[in-house]
Design a protein around this motif. Structure first.
Motif, PDB file in Angstrom:
ATOM      1  N   LEU A   1       0.857  -1.182   0.000  1.00 40.25           N
ATOM      2  CA  LEU A   1       0.000   0.000   0.000  1.00 40.25           C
ATOM      3  C   LEU A   1       0.894   1.232   0.000  1.00 40.25           C
ATOM      4  O   LEU A   1       1.661   1.452   0.937  1.00 40.25           O
ATOM      5  CB  LEU A   1      -0.918   0.014   1.230  1.00 40.25           C
ATOM      6  CG  LEU A   1      -1.837   1.223   1.378  1.00 40.25           C
ATOM      7  CD1 LEU A   1      -2.820   1.308   0.213  1.00 40.25           C
ATOM      8  CD2 LEU A   1      -2.586   1.164   2.686  1.00 40.25           C
TER       9      LEU A   1
ATOM     10  N   GLY B   1       2.423   7.872  -5.023  1.00 41.04           N
ATOM     11  CA  GLY B   1       3.079   7.180  -6.127  1.00 41.04           C
ATOM     12  C   GLY B   1       4.245   7.927  -6.732  1.00 41.04           C
ATOM     13  O   GLY B   1       4.906   7.420  -7.629  1.00 41.04           O
TER      14      GLY B   1
ATOM     15  N   THR C   1      -0.549   4.370 -10.942  1.00 45.87           N
ATOM     16  CA  THR C   1      -1.782   3.913 -10.316  1.00 45.87           C
ATOM     17  C   THR C   1      -1.521   2.534  -9.693  1.00 45.87           C
ATOM     18  O   THR C   1      -0.430   1.998  -9.812  1.00 45.87           O
ATOM     19  CB  THR C   1      -2.929   3.837 -11.355  1.00 45.87           C
ATOM     20  OG1 THR C   1      -4.146   3.543 -10.681  1.00 45.87           O
ATOM     21  CG2 THR C   1      -2.662   2.803 -12.423  1.00 45.87           C
ATOM     22  N   SER C   2      -2.517   1.970  -9.066  1.00 49.14           N
ATOM     23  CA  SER C   2      -2.388   0.619  -8.514  1.00 49.14           C
ATOM     24  C   SER C   2      -2.095  -0.351  -9.653  1.00 49.14           C
ATOM     25  O   SER C   2      -2.686  -0.236 -10.730  1.00 49.14           O
ATOM     26  CB  SER C   2      -3.672   0.219  -7.803  1.00 49.14           C
ATOM     27  OG  SER C   2      -3.925   1.109  -6.730  1.00 49.14           O
ATOM     28  N   GLN C   3      -1.173  -1.285  -9.417  1.00 47.32           N
ATOM     29  CA  GLN C   3      -0.759  -2.174 -10.494  1.00 47.32           C
ATOM     30  C   GLN C   3       0.122  -3.305  -9.978  1.00 47.32           C
ATOM     31  O   GLN C   3       0.533  -3.313  -8.828  1.00 47.32           O
ATOM     32  CB  GLN C   3       0.005  -1.400 -11.556  1.00 47.32           C
ATOM     33  CG  GLN C   3       1.254  -0.709 -11.033  1.00 47.32           C
ATOM     34  CD  GLN C   3       1.868   0.180 -12.088  1.00 47.32           C
ATOM     35  OE1 GLN C   3       2.342  -0.314 -13.091  1.00 47.32           O
ATOM     36  NE2 GLN C   3       1.830   1.485 -11.868  1.00 47.32           N
TER      37      GLN C   3
ATOM     38  N   GLN D   1       1.676  -6.978  -6.101  1.00 49.13           N
ATOM     39  CA  GLN D   1       0.540  -6.116  -6.399  1.00 49.13           C
ATOM     40  C   GLN D   1       0.634  -4.924  -5.459  1.00 49.13           C
ATOM     41  O   GLN D   1       0.750  -5.100  -4.249  1.00 49.13           O
ATOM     42  CB  GLN D   1      -0.779  -6.863  -6.191  1.00 49.13           C
ATOM     43  CG  GLN D   1      -1.998  -6.102  -6.622  1.00 49.13           C
ATOM     44  CD  GLN D   1      -2.081  -5.910  -8.134  1.00 49.13           C
ATOM     45  OE1 GLN D   1      -1.709  -6.791  -8.903  1.00 49.13           O
ATOM     46  NE2 GLN D   1      -2.559  -4.763  -8.544  1.00 49.13           N
ATOM     47  N   VAL D   2       0.593  -3.704  -6.013  1.00 47.18           N
ATOM     48  CA  VAL D   2       0.741  -2.497  -5.212  1.00 47.18           C
ATOM     49  C   VAL D   2      -0.492  -1.611  -5.391  1.00 47.18           C
ATOM     50  O   VAL D   2      -0.922  -1.364  -6.524  1.00 47.18           O
ATOM     51  CB  VAL D   2       2.009  -1.704  -5.629  1.00 47.18           C
ATOM     52  CG1 VAL D   2       2.156  -0.451  -4.787  1.00 47.18           C
ATOM     53  CG2 VAL D   2       3.237  -2.575  -5.491  1.00 47.18           C
ATOM     54  N   ILE D   3      -1.049  -1.175  -4.274  1.00 46.17           N
ATOM     55  CA  ILE D   3      -2.186  -0.245  -4.295  1.00 46.17           C
ATOM     56  C   ILE D   3      -1.638   1.150  -4.042  1.00 46.17           C
ATOM     57  O   ILE D   3      -0.935   1.380  -3.059  1.00 46.17           O
ATOM     58  CB  ILE D   3      -3.231  -0.613  -3.230  1.00 46.17           C
ATOM     59  CG1 ILE D   3      -3.808  -2.002  -3.532  1.00 46.17           C
ATOM     60  CG2 ILE D   3      -4.323   0.443  -3.146  1.00 46.17           C
ATOM     61  CD1 ILE D   3      -4.671  -2.561  -2.431  1.00 46.17           C
ATOM     62  N   VAL D   4      -1.943   2.078  -4.956  1.00 45.29           N
ATOM     63  CA  VAL D   4      -1.464   3.460  -4.865  1.00 45.29           C
ATOM     64  C   VAL D   4      -2.666   4.363  -4.582  1.00 45.29           C
ATOM     65  O   VAL D   4      -3.637   4.352  -5.329  1.00 45.29           O
ATOM     66  CB  VAL D   4      -0.774   3.895  -6.178  1.00 45.29           C
ATOM     67  CG1 VAL D   4      -0.312   5.338  -6.096  1.00 45.29           C
ATOM     68  CG2 VAL D   4       0.382   2.981  -6.494  1.00 45.29           C
ATOM     69  N   THR D   5      -2.583   5.150  -3.480  1.00 46.47           N
ATOM     70  CA  THR D   5      -3.717   6.024  -3.157  1.00 46.47           C
ATOM     71  C   THR D   5      -3.598   7.403  -3.818  1.00 46.47           C
ATOM     72  O   THR D   5      -4.609   8.001  -4.160  1.00 46.47           O
ATOM     73  CB  THR D   5      -3.863   6.203  -1.630  1.00 46.47           C
ATOM     74  OG1 THR D   5      -2.647   6.728  -1.099  1.00 46.47           O
ATOM     75  CG2 THR D   5      -4.165   4.885  -0.967  1.00 46.47           C
TER      76      THR D   5
END
Length: 146
Positions: free
Chosen positions: A54, A58, A114-116, A135-139
């Motif tokens: 998380l 980014g 972005t998340s990817q 897998q990375v979530i970008v806020t």
């Protein structure tokens, strides 16, 4: 130079438009990976990618990759490459190594649009390729399109 005003007025709005930017996709990432490996199979394992699952911002994301290798003349990592699915370019970086490198370690900061999913691939001296993915979530996204 005597350019008609009407032509300048018609051309002016197109000059203000931002250029269209390409975005990577899972297909573009797969093509970049094929180019890196020459179409050879990539096996999960021997590679450990460290990145937060998380990410708040980014614009600067710490990332490190280490590969399990003795780094000897007979068995060493020759390159580590990072790929992504959603940034403007699918191939982020390639770092080259030799037995004299001592350790196959890559530590850097990257931007994430972005998340990817990210993929780290190591090319070994025996011609094999090993990988790890995350897998990375970008806020708060970076690399935004204009």
């Amino acid at each position: 130079m005597n350019t008609p005003r009407r032509l300048l007025l018609l051309a002016a709005p197109t000059l203000l438009l931002p250029p269209a930017t390409a975005r990577a996709s899972p297909e573009a990432m797969a093509a970049a990976l094929r180019e890196f490996t020459g179409g050879a199979a990539v096996t999960p394992g021997r590679v450990a990618m460290d990145i937060s699952p998380l990410v708040e911002n980014g614009n600067t994301v710490p990332l490190s990759v280490i590969v399990d290798s003795p780094m000897s003349e007979a068995d060493h990592v020759s390159a580590i490459a990072i790929f992504n699915e959603r940034n403007p370019q699918p191939h982020v970086i390639t770092a080259h190594y030799s037995p004299r490198s001592g350790q196959a370690l890559l530590a850097t900061h990257i931007r994430l649009a972005t998340s990817q999913r990210l993929l780290a691939v190591a090319a070994l001296s025996d011609g094999t390729f090993w990988s790890d993915s995350a897998q990375v979530i970008v806020t708060l996204a970076a690399c935004l399109e204009g």
